[in-house]
Design a protein around this motif. Structure first.
Motif, PDB file in Angstrom:
ATOM      1  N   VAL A  82       1.221   4.732   6.842  1.00  0.00           N
ATOM      2  CA  VAL A  82       0.394   3.563   6.562  1.00  0.00           C
ATOM      3  C   VAL A  82       0.708   2.514   7.617  1.00  0.00           C
ATOM      4  O   VAL A  82       1.873   2.162   7.813  1.00  0.00           O
ATOM      5  CB  VAL A  82       0.663   2.989   5.153  1.00  0.00           C
ATOM      6  CG1 VAL A  82      -0.090   1.668   4.958  1.00  0.00           C
ATOM      7  CG2 VAL A  82       0.272   3.989   4.078  1.00  0.00           C
ATOM      8  N   THR A  89      -1.537  12.310   5.412  1.00  0.00           N
ATOM      9  CA  THR A  89      -2.458  11.200   5.160  1.00  0.00           C
ATOM     10  C   THR A  89      -2.158  10.057   6.121  1.00  0.00           C
ATOM     11  O   THR A  89      -1.013   9.612   6.237  1.00  0.00           O
ATOM     12  CB  THR A  89      -2.319  10.706   3.707  1.00  0.00           C
ATOM     13  OG1 THR A  89      -2.586  11.790   2.824  1.00  0.00           O
ATOM     14  CG2 THR A  89      -3.285   9.566   3.437  1.00  0.00           C
ATOM     15  N   LEU A  90      -3.177   9.575   6.815  1.00  0.00           N
ATOM     16  CA  LEU A  90      -3.046   8.442   7.726  1.00  0.00           C
ATOM     17  C   LEU A  90      -3.967   7.327   7.241  1.00  0.00           C
ATOM     18  O   LEU A  90      -5.143   7.564   6.966  1.00  0.00           O
ATOM     19  CB  LEU A  90      -3.428   8.836   9.157  1.00  0.00           C
ATOM     20  CG  LEU A  90      -2.709  10.038   9.763  1.00  0.00           C
ATOM     21  CD1 LEU A  90      -3.242  10.322  11.156  1.00  0.00           C
ATOM     22  CD2 LEU A  90      -1.201   9.813   9.804  1.00  0.00           C
ATOM     23  N   GLU A  91      -3.427   6.130   7.151  1.00  0.00           N
ATOM     24  CA  GLU A  91      -4.214   5.015   6.630  1.00  0.00           C
ATOM     25  C   GLU A  91      -3.943   3.762   7.450  1.00  0.00           C
ATOM     26  O   GLU A  91      -2.780   3.424   7.720  1.00  0.00           O
ATOM     27  CB  GLU A  91      -3.868   4.768   5.164  1.00  0.00           C
ATOM     28  CG  GLU A  91      -4.769   3.765   4.482  1.00  0.00           C
ATOM     29  CD  GLU A  91      -4.537   3.692   2.989  1.00  0.00           C
ATOM     30  OE1 GLU A  91      -5.235   2.911   2.318  1.00  0.00           O
ATOM     31  OE2 GLU A  91      -3.641   4.413   2.491  1.00  0.00           O
ATOM     32  N   ALA A  92      -5.001   3.093   7.852  1.00  0.00           N
ATOM     33  CA  ALA A  92      -4.891   1.853   8.614  1.00  0.00           C
ATOM     34  C   ALA A  92      -5.501   0.706   7.816  1.00  0.00           C
ATOM     35  O   ALA A  92      -6.608   0.822   7.279  1.00  0.00           O
ATOM     36  CB  ALA A  92      -5.611   1.986   9.954  1.00  0.00           C
ATOM     37  N   LEU A  93      -4.761  -0.390   7.746  1.00  0.00           N
ATOM     38  CA  LEU A  93      -5.210  -1.604   7.066  1.00  0.00           C
ATOM     39  C   LEU A  93      -5.289  -2.733   8.089  1.00  0.00           C
ATOM     40  O   LEU A  93      -4.487  -2.792   9.022  1.00  0.00           O
ATOM     41  CB  LEU A  93      -4.228  -2.005   5.965  1.00  0.00           C
ATOM     42  CG  LEU A  93      -3.711  -0.931   5.013  1.00  0.00           C
ATOM     43  CD1 LEU A  93      -2.628  -1.508   4.113  1.00  0.00           C
ATOM     44  CD2 LEU A  93      -4.857  -0.376   4.181  1.00  0.00           C
ATOM     45  N   ARG A  98       2.821  11.171   5.289  1.00  0.00           N
ATOM     46  CA  ARG A  98       1.843  10.079   5.292  1.00  0.00           C
ATOM     47  C   ARG A  98       2.355   8.938   6.164  1.00  0.00           C
ATOM     48  O   ARG A  98       3.558   8.750   6.342  1.00  0.00           O
ATOM     49  CB  ARG A  98       1.539   9.578   3.877  1.00  0.00           C
ATOM     50  CG  ARG A  98       2.736   9.055   3.123  1.00  0.00           C
ATOM     51  CD  ARG A  98       2.416   8.804   1.652  1.00  0.00           C
ATOM     52  NE  ARG A  98       3.580   8.316   0.936  1.00  0.00           N
ATOM     53  CZ  ARG A  98       3.700   7.073   0.466  1.00  0.00           C
ATOM     54  NH1 ARG A  98       2.728   6.194   0.625  1.00  0.00           N
ATOM     55  NH2 ARG A  98       4.799   6.714  -0.198  1.00  0.00           N
ATOM     56  N   ARG A 112     -10.407   1.982  12.584  1.00  0.00           N
ATOM     57  CA  ARG A 112      -9.518   2.886  11.839  1.00  0.00           C
ATOM     58  C   ARG A 112      -9.323   4.197  12.596  1.00  0.00           C
ATOM     59  O   ARG A 112      -8.235   4.779  12.592  1.00  0.00           O
ATOM     60  CB  ARG A 112     -10.080   3.142  10.440  1.00  0.00           C
ATOM     61  CG  ARG A 112      -9.982   1.921   9.539  1.00  0.00           C
ATOM     62  CD  ARG A 112     -10.277   2.253   8.084  1.00  0.00           C
ATOM     63  NE  ARG A 112     -10.071   1.068   7.253  1.00  0.00           N
ATOM     64  CZ  ARG A 112     -11.020   0.202   6.939  1.00  0.00           C
ATOM     65  NH1 ARG A 112     -12.257   0.397   7.370  1.00  0.00           N
ATOM     66  NH2 ARG A 112     -10.742  -0.862   6.195  1.00  0.00           N
ATOM     67  N   THR A 143      -5.667   5.643  13.543  1.00  0.00           N
ATOM     68  CA  THR A 143      -5.168   6.948  13.116  1.00  0.00           C
ATOM     69  C   THR A 143      -4.912   7.851  14.315  1.00  0.00           C
ATOM     70  O   THR A 143      -3.954   8.638  14.322  1.00  0.00           O
ATOM     71  CB  THR A 143      -6.138   7.624  12.131  1.00  0.00           C
ATOM     72  OG1 THR A 143      -7.449   7.684  12.709  1.00  0.00           O
ATOM     73  CG2 THR A 143      -6.205   6.837  10.829  1.00  0.00           C
ATOM     74  N   ARG A 185       0.822  -1.206   0.000  1.00  0.00           N
ATOM     75  CA  ARG A 185       0.000   0.000   0.000  1.00  0.00           C
ATOM     76  C   ARG A 185       0.859   1.261   0.000  1.00  0.00           C
ATOM     77  O   ARG A 185       0.529   2.265  -0.657  1.00  0.00           O
ATOM     78  CB  ARG A 185      -0.917   0.002   1.227  1.00  0.00           C
ATOM     79  CG  ARG A 185      -1.865   1.174   1.303  1.00  0.00           C
ATOM     80  CD  ARG A 185      -2.860   1.142   0.157  1.00  0.00           C
ATOM     81  NE  ARG A 185      -3.800   2.242   0.224  1.00  0.00           N
ATOM     82  CZ  ARG A 185      -4.708   2.505  -0.705  1.00  0.00           C
ATOM     83  NH1 ARG A 185      -4.796   1.724  -1.779  1.00  0.00           N
ATOM     84  NH2 ARG A 185      -5.523   3.526  -0.573  1.00  0.00           N
TER      85      ARG A 185
END
Length: 713
Positions: free
Chosen positions: A596, A657-661, A594, A611, A615, A412
């Motif tokens: 991830v 940008t913060l993104e959690a998977l 960012r 999420r 974050t 990602r």
């Protein structure tokens, strides 16, 4: 039948109450005839009080009382140790003697008709001291061994450990890293200040008090005042952020109750932001040495992790500083050592990701340094040393999805496009850095109870003495209850935050869903069984008809506790965090563009809330890496930046940008829900991912947090 809500990204059921102001926090439970209390704090860091002149203060308009060690009653202070209180030492006995143990210690409380009157009077109280120079820095005091009774980290792990001969293996290693890492003291600084409204009715005391552990707060105050069990009721339906600072019962709660009893009226006491830097805990300052030895192809042969953390002189606060080093990577020779430095400060306490956040920063920074020395990709190095079981305890992992986290996060993030050479990636004149780190946190489960009540309209009330400081407990528990009963979430009314509800563990340690959620599920399944529906399709109408026939609500209680799985498996959540920073080469200013994070955390009850948790943890990790630091004046121990103007935390403009998977993970060994906690792990790996990215951008290795501009100039 109602579709299952478990796993759906439902909005918060308490959201409307919060945005319309209907949700009431501790300081908003005003009582008839209420007076106001204000704490007077010590202005010296060590010594004793030699004089108190309250004549002018008592003559001021509206002043009802001034309580100090000169006139406060001697309190029982019965021994009381919960899992939150330090095992060794004794909590501060407030207003019981003339000793000053740290700057900001409460030395008096002024009670008046209004808050303005109480604040004015507190400022006029005459105090004189005999002061001594306090010791408030790790560099100026000796570390001591942890007292054996207290020398246990969460999970029962000894503070020191060894397998193989790590020192000898380090000496033989082809490639070595041996470095010292520092982390500054941090304060929690939640939006809601600590507050307590205390009201007595005879020997019965009600406290509307900010708490992440209402059952323990009631028991603690009963012990302090020498009251019978169930004499104290604590009410806290909402917590406006906690991060661990409200787990313990701090002196202001005792002072509010003491003042209310003294004046014979309810008393409200709210701490100022400055006072929250003194008496409600903090993340301890730490110094850590990590030494790694490896072969030329990156296989670890030695790992040494030695840490020292601060504590107060009257208590020994311990956290899991070195725990993860024992199982995170495969290594035959591992040695850990943990010591404490007693200082003239208040006692530290748990702060989001306690122990692991600090320890993982050091270990993951050292792993990045090793990858650079080896000329090896940081992800590849970690994959090379993935264990197939917990080598510290010779136990299988109940599940370990770290490989999947590396893959999902790297894909990602676009990690394959990373040029490994420090300073090689640019965006115009800005230096770009990409860094990563592993994350882990234990999956814990404590005993919890819940009660479910089926009402005549077919709806269900669920009660438990848990707390909700913001992760969405009201919503996720309602989802669990709805699924167990075959109802819609709107048919559930979930209630928490009262010590007279069925007992629940502290709202911390990422164990609320595993512990309380399992109890809620058990209570609702028991209620479904008690309803007698059997295999019939449940509905609100069917449930209501059953209650109508019985003529009274149907009630079921249940309890849940960890079982033998905790001895048969090593249980943890895992994650991989990737960060990109941009560094101005002239001004040395760092911006996180960012982040991830990929996490293996069992079943996800509500992806929207999950999420949000992740974050939020990333924001905390960015603050740890670049901003947060409580600075103490060495002359008296005064926090010099005890305000939100001077104690820096990330704001919206600091966040990219913060993104959690979430990788798919099924773990049948954990608990009835198959869940792992998320609140702690989301912060754990962020700071080292950011600092490793800063090295990649600049070629400068900063080993002390937070990273200051001058360290990069």
């Amino acid at each position: 039948m109602t579709e299952l809500s478990f796993g759906l990204p439902l909005p918060r059921v308490d959201g409307p109450a919060k945005v319309t102001g209907q949700a009431r926090y501790a300081a908003e439970f005003d009582q008839p005839g209420q007076a106001h209390g204000v704490i007077v704090s010590s202005t010296v860091g060590l010594g004793r009080i030699v004089g108190i002149d309250d004549r002018e203060t008592l003559a001021l308009p509206g002043v009802l009382a001034v309580l100090s060690h000169l006139n406060a009653p001697k309190l029982a202070y019965r021994k009381h140790k919960s899992g939150i209180d330090p095992a060794f030492g004794e909590r501060l006995h407030v207003l019981q003697d003339d000793r000053i143990r740290f700057f900001g210690q409460p030395v008096a409380v002024v009670v008046a008709e209004t808050l303005d009157q109480a604040e004015h009077a507190a400022n006029r109280l005459g105090l004189s001291y005999e002061s001594e120079p306090p010791v408030v820095g790790l560099d100026h005091a000796e570390a001591v061994e942890i007292i054996p009774d207290a020398g246990r980290q969460p999970g029962g792990r000894a503070s020191d450990s060894a397998r193989g001969d790590a020192d000898a293996a380090l000496g033989r290693a082809e490639v070595q890293v041996d470095a010292t890492y520092g982390m500054a003291r941090e304060n929690h600084n939640p939006m809601e200040p600590h507050a307590t409204v205390a009201a007595w009715q005879g020997d019965q005391l009600t406290l509307w008090s900010k708490s992440q552990y209402v059952v323990n707060e009631a028991a603690q105050i009963e012990a302090v005042f020498g009251l019978a069990k169930r004499s104290v009721r604590v009410i806290c339906p909402y917590v406006g952020g906690g991060f661990g600072t409200s787990l313990r019962t701090w002196p202001h709660v005792t002072l509010a109750a003491l003042a209310a009893r003294h004046v014979g009226r309810p008393v409200k006491l709210v701490l100022t932001r400055r006072q929250m830097f003194d008496t409600t805990g903090h993340r301890p300052c730490t110094r850590q040495r990590v030494a790694l030895g490896a072969s030329a192809d990156g296989v670890l042969s030695a790992l040494i992790h030695e840490g020292t953390g601060e504590t107060s002189r009257h208590e020994q606060f311990v956290e899991a500083l070195t725990a993860a080093s024992r199982y995170l990577y495969s290594c035959p020779n591992v040695r850990t050592r943990y010591r404490l430095t007693p200082l003239d400060t208040g006692t530290p306490t748990y702060m989001r990701g306690p122990g692991e956040a600090s320890g993982i920063f050091a270990v993951e920074s050292a792993m990045d340094e090793l990858a650079v020395k080896l000329g090896m990709d940081p992800v590849a190095l970690r994959l090379r040393n993935e264990p197939d079981h917990d080598e510290a305890h010779d136990l299988p992992f109940s599940s370990r999805s770290l490989r999947a986290c590396y893959e999902a996060g790297a894909t990602r993030f676009g990690w394959s496009r990373r040029d490994p050479r420090p300073g090689s990636m640019r965006d115009g004149r800005l230096l770009i850095g990409w860094g990563m780190a592993s994350a882990t946190y234990p999956t814990m489960r404590a005993g919890a109870k819940a009660r479910a009540r089926l009402l005549a309209d077919g709806s269900v009330e669920v009660e438990t003495a848990a707390s909700d400081m913001g992760p969405g407990t009201y919503t996720s528990m309602s989802q669990v209850a709805a699924d167990a009963l075959g109802l819609a979430v709107d048919d559930i009314r979930f209630a928490l935050g009262r010590s007279d509800f069925p007992a629940a563990p502290p709202h911390g340690g990422s164990m609320t869903m595993a512990s309380v959620g399992s109890a809620v599920q058990a209570a609702c399944l028991a209620l479904r069984e008690a309803s007698g529906l059997g295999n019939a399709v449940p509905s609100r109408q069917a449930y209501g008809a059953l209650v109508a026939r019985r003529g009274e609500p149907i009630v079921a209680d249940a309890a849940s506790a960890g079982g033998a799985e905790q001895q048969r498996f090593s249980m943890h959540a895992f994650g991989a965090v990737f960060a990109e920073v941009a560094v101005d080469p002239d001004l040395a200013m760092v911006r996180v563009r960012r982040v991830v994070g990929a996490y293996g955390a069992g079943r996800i009850v509500n992806p929207l809330l999950a999420r949000s948790q992740c974050t939020g943890g990333m924001v905390g990790g960015i603050g740890m890496a670049l901003m947060e630091q409580t600075v103490l004046d060495p002359r008296d121990g005064r926090p010099v930046n005890a305000s939100m103007a001077d104690y820096l935390v990330p704001v919206s403009l600091d966040i990219g940008t913060l993104e959690a998977l979430f990788v798919e993970e099924t773990d049948p060994h954990l608990n009835p829900l198959g869940v792992k906690g998320l609140g702690e792990i989301a912060l754990v790996g962020t700071a080292p991912a950011v600092t490793n990215a800063v090295f990649h951008a600049t070629g400068r290795r900063v080993r002390d947090l937070p990273i200051r501009i001058e360290a990069l100039l």
